[in-house]
Design a protein around this motif. Structure first.
Motif, short mmCIF file in Angstrom:
data_model
loop_
_atom_site.label_atom_id
_atom_site.label_comp_id
_atom_site.label_asym_id
_atom_site.label_seq_id
_atom_site.Cartn_x
_atom_site.Cartn_y
_atom_site.Cartn_z
N LEU A 30 40.41 -0.84 -31.32
CA LEU A 30 40.12 0.10 -30.59
C LEU A 30 39.21 1.35 -31.37
O LEU A 30 39.11 1.14 -32.87
N VAL A 31 38.48 1.41 -30.44
CA VAL A 31 37.62 2.59 -31.78
C VAL A 31 37.80 3.83 -31.22
O VAL A 31 37.55 4.19 -29.62
N PRO A 32 37.88 4.58 -32.13
CA PRO A 32 38.87 4.46 -33.44
C PRO A 32 40.24 3.96 -32.61
O PRO A 32 40.88 3.76 -31.14
N SER A 41 41.31 16.82 -29.08
CA SER A 41 41.01 15.65 -28.70
C SER A 41 39.92 15.06 -29.38
O SER A 41 39.48 15.61 -29.69
N PHE A 42 40.29 14.06 -28.88
CA PHE A 42 38.82 12.72 -29.34
C PHE A 42 38.61 11.62 -27.27
O PHE A 42 39.54 11.61 -26.61
N THR A 43 37.77 11.13 -28.18
CA THR A 43 37.05 10.05 -27.34
C THR A 43 37.24 8.72 -27.64
O THR A 43 37.20 8.37 -29.04
N LEU A 44 38.57 7.87 -26.82
CA LEU A 44 38.61 6.96 -27.19
C LEU A 44 37.24 5.74 -26.54
O LEU A 44 37.45 5.82 -25.85
N THR A 45 37.28 4.71 -27.50
CA THR A 45 35.77 3.93 -26.58
C THR A 45 36.38 2.52 -26.63
O THR A 45 37.36 1.79 -27.57
N VAL A 46 36.78 1.96 -25.29
CA VAL A 46 38.02 0.68 -25.21
C VAL A 46 36.57 -0.26 -24.38
O VAL A 46 36.22 -0.97 -23.75
N PHE A 108 47.26 2.07 -31.30
CA PHE A 108 46.88 3.34 -31.68
C PHE A 108 47.90 3.65 -32.44
O PHE A 108 49.05 4.10 -32.22
N SER A 109 47.37 3.67 -33.69
CA SER A 109 47.95 4.37 -35.03
C SER A 109 47.83 5.97 -34.87
O SER A 109 46.40 6.30 -35.45
N ASP A 388 45.05 -2.12 -38.39
CA ASP A 388 44.73 -1.67 -39.16
C ASP A 388 45.94 -0.77 -40.04
O ASP A 388 46.52 -0.01 -39.75
N LEU A 389 45.82 -1.54 -41.36
CA LEU A 389 47.46 -0.89 -42.21
C LEU A 389 46.96 0.02 -42.00
O LEU A 389 48.16 0.87 -42.87
#
Length: 752
Positions: A30-32, A41-46, A108-109, A388-389
């Motif tokens: 996912l981005v991020p 809040s933020f935008t999640l790009t799939v 998503f972490s 993403d560790l």
């Protein structure tokens, strides 16, 4: 007219079929793919494929405000209220009807960026009851906690085991079923094949020659497997996706035949209810086509493709594929598809056969790939996972090798990776690996499955934790007599983690907790790598199987750690047995002699009081000695003598003493009258009493006292009466409220 209607209907049906929305497919990452808790809040790009207008991005199953960008990309707004605390969110995409459906989840972490440190929990030696080389993570019981499923290949029967997650990085004991019926399942996928919102499992068995689909019940259990026949029984891999865009998940099985120079893949188109149509099989003589497979839209045309280590089959969107295109000469055991360089084009990651390279093939976005970049070998990596560790928004790799070493490689975000970092594991030879947040702290953890004895399951949690390694996990005591104490057995508690472990209590519980006791050297805490011992003893209070549990309450995941306790208890006792001969015949006046043996049972080591009853009149039964002391092993004997009384000569009435009661009063009156008469006669003659008369009175008095005790000369038997008698010899042991009593019988015959 009918022909025209038929044509129109066929065309209309075809249009409807084409109008079905596909099940969407989401790419990794996912981005991020991570953010710090408490942020804005933020935008999640799939990114993915098969997205349609009206598609919704879901955050833990709740729809977000979503913008359709194109069939391969969606943008969603994640509100600040969804990221207030650390967690790992499940991200899915849902397409609307007709058709449509929900994609597989990506993680998503929500956590702070931090250095990577892994703590291996107790590996659970022997936790999985059989061999197997597959593992898959998913929420199989719908409680929001990740579970694990893995095959078992041995007793009690081959099948599938599910380990339900506790949520702290530990798992419940495996619940296994024999649904699979084979011993070598290695390729496993979790997906919802019947669209009921419950995860199902697909796998393959070389032993049975079938692909298998187990429909989940939503409680961590599965229905019996549906078997899908395939033409070649040696499997290379599985892939799942909506390959014909009908809103129903399909399954592809890759196979190879060692005896023939061919590889093949079978496409099972799903019916949407967990069943599948007959497979469409493509066989190629190219030996390079085969190996593990992975699905993805590698040419970005909205149709799912199929790739292997050195080949690609571009999809037509109808469940069929174009002619295989090969590249390079790679081979491998594991393959992943992900965008490792951040250019929105899918790349390939292959864990190869010897010399053990991991190869990165950067995608060009048109179904072709650049030359492989080989990372330094780490001794036969065969398993592979990506995530993403360290929460830096860059994809990392995790792998393990045959020497039980776990490695991770931090990504630079441009398709390159830093040098690997290795960590030895308690787990045996690594056969499968999965990433997931097993303790809900927002960071990716690792599960590793060993396919060799003792069939460990290794869990590595990110972060510094204490880890309680308690061995053994059960104690069985030898048969023990009630009231006696067994030798102590030891339980070792080791802090195998990376921080101090607080020990808050060690206790006994369960049905028969009072039959067990413990002393320990654990104190209130254990430093890293420090061990303590618990000594447990068994003192049963009753017979039969006795069970309890030892609990260690501590600050490690999975607390309290428990050890099952069991022991079989026997009740010490004794027996009383008459030795032969048990019948004696005597005449009155003789003695009968017997021997009685007292024997210990179950280690009885106490003194037993002996007594005898049932002897006839005019006889005495004597036990010598009057108690028998047992030492727990040896029997002892006592002597029993019955002494009878013979017949008297002359007066045969048995003596009974002077007269009593009314008889005494009558006789005293008569004696007084006799005395008075004698005195009167004496006075009349001589005016003074005569001592001769007094002496006569005393003689008469004595006769009067003895006459009532005489038989009057009847001649009856006054000794032990003739007859047959049963004697009872009894042994008695009493200690407090407990009492034991056993007896044996003897026969006495008194003959004439």
């Amino acid at each position: 007219m009918r022909t025209a209607c038929f044509v129109i209907c066929v065309v209309f049906a075809s249009v409807l079929a084409q109008a079905q929305n596909p099940v969407p497919f989401v790419n990794q990452p996912l981005v991020p793919d991570a953010t710090a808790p408490g942020g804005p809040s933020f935008t999640l790009t799939v990114n993915g494929t098969g997205f349609v207008p009206g598609a919704t991005v879901n955050w833990n199953g709740v729809g977000l405000s979503t913008t359709f960008v194109n069939q391969g990309q969606l943008a969603a707004t994640v509100p600040a209220t969804d990221i207030t605390t650390a967690e790992t969110a499940s991200i899915t995409v849902a397409n609307p009807a007709p058709g449509g459906g929900t994609s597989a989840a990506q993680f998503f972490s929500v956590t702070n960026q931090a250095a990577v440190v892994f703590t291996e929990l107790d590996s659970g030696t022997g936790l999985i009851p059989g061999e197997g080389n597959g593992i898959v993570a998913g929420d199989f019981n719908g409680n929001g906690k990740l579970d694990l499923a893995t095959p078992q290949g041995e007793a009690p029967s081959p099948g599938m085991c599910v380990l339900l997650g506790v949520g702290d990085g530990t798992f419940q004991a495996p619940k296994c079923s024999s649904a699979l019926g084979a011993s070598d399942q290695g390729f496993m996928l979790a997906a919802d094949f019947n669209a009921d919102g419950k995860l199902d499992i697909a796998t393959a068995s070389n032993a049975s020659g079938h692909a298998l689909v187990l429909l989940g019940k939503g409680d961590g259990t599965f229905q019996d497997a549906a078997q899908l026949s395939v033409p070649i029984i040696a499997f290379n891999g599985l892939a799942v996706g909506d390959f014909n865009h009908d809103g129903k998940l399909d399954l592809i099985v890759a196979q190879f035949d060692d005896l023939l120079p061919q590889e093949s893949y079978s496409v099972f188109l799903g019916n949407g209810d967990g069943t599948f149509s007959a497979p469409v099989v493509t066989t190629t003589s190219n030996p390079d086509v085969g190996g593990p497979i992975v699905a993805g839209d590698f040419d970005r045309d909205g149709k799912l493709d199929l790739a292997g280590p050195d080949f690609i089959l571009l999809g037509n969107g109808d469940g069929k594929f174009q002619t295989p295109q090969t590249f390079g000469n790679l081979s491998g055991y594991s393959i992943l598809a992900a965008d490792v360089d951040g250019d929105a084009k899918l790349d390939l990651i292959v864990a190869g056969q010897p010399p053990g390279d991991i190869s990165i093939l950067l995608g060009n976005g048109d179904g072709t790939f650049q030359s492989p970049i080989n990372l330094p070998p780490e001794i036969l990596e065969e398993v592979l996972a990506a995530g993403d560790l360290n929460a830096d928004d860059r994809l990392d790799l995790a792998t393990a090798n045959s020497n039980a070493v776990f490695f991770y490689l931090l990504g630079n975000g441009d398709g390159t990776f830093q040098s690997s970092i290795g960590q030895s594991m308690n787990t045996g030879v690594s056969e499968a690996i999965q990433l997931g947040d097993f303790n809900g702290d927002g960071r990716m953890d690792v599960a590793v499955r060993s396919g060799t004895q003792p069939y460990d399951l290794g869990i590595l949690l990110q972060g510094q934790f204490p880890a309680a390694n308690v061995l053994p996990n059960s104690l069985t005591f030898s048969t023990q007599a009630t009231g006696s104490t067994s030798p102590a057995q030891k339980v070792t508690v080791k802090n195998a983690g990376t921080s101090t472990m607080v020990v808050s209590g060690i206790s006994l519980g369960g049905a028969d907790a009072g039959d067990f006791a413990q002393i320990n050297t654990c104190g209130s805490s254990l430093a890293v790598s420090v061990s303590c011992q618990i000594s447990v003893t068994f003192t049963p209070t009753a017979g039969g199987e006795r069970t309890a549990s030892l609990s260690v309450a501590d600050s490690a995941p999975g607390s309290p750690q428990t050890v099952a306790l069991s022991g079989n208890a026997i009740v010490p006792d004794f027996s009383v047995t008459a030795n032969s001969p048990t019948t004696q015949t005597v005449t009155s006046g003789q003695a009968a002699n017997y021997t009685v043996t007292i024997s210990p049972i179950n280690g009885f080591n106490h003194s037993v009081s002996m007594s005898c009853s049932g002897a006839p009149a005019q006889s005495t039964c004597i036990v010598t000695p009057d108690s028998a002391t047992l030492n727990g092993t040896d029997a002892t004997a006592v002597h029993v003598a019955v002494v009878t009384t013979g017949t008297a000569m002359g007066l045969t009435q048995a003596a009974s003493g002077p007269p009593k009661g009314g008889s005494l009063a009558v006789w005293a009156g008569l004696a007084a009258m006799m005395w008075t008469g004698l005195m009167v006669a004496s006075v009349r003659r001589s005016r003074r009493p005569s001592y001769r008369y007094a002496l006569a009175f005393l003689v008469l008095w004595s006769i009067g006292l003895t006459l009532p005790s005489c038989g009057g000369g009847s001649g009856g038997n006054v000794g032990t009466p003739f007859g047959t008698y049963t004697l009872t010899v009894t042994g008695t042991f009493t200690a407090g409220s407990n009492s034991l009593e056993h007896s044996t019988q003897l026969t006495l015959v008194v003959d004439k």
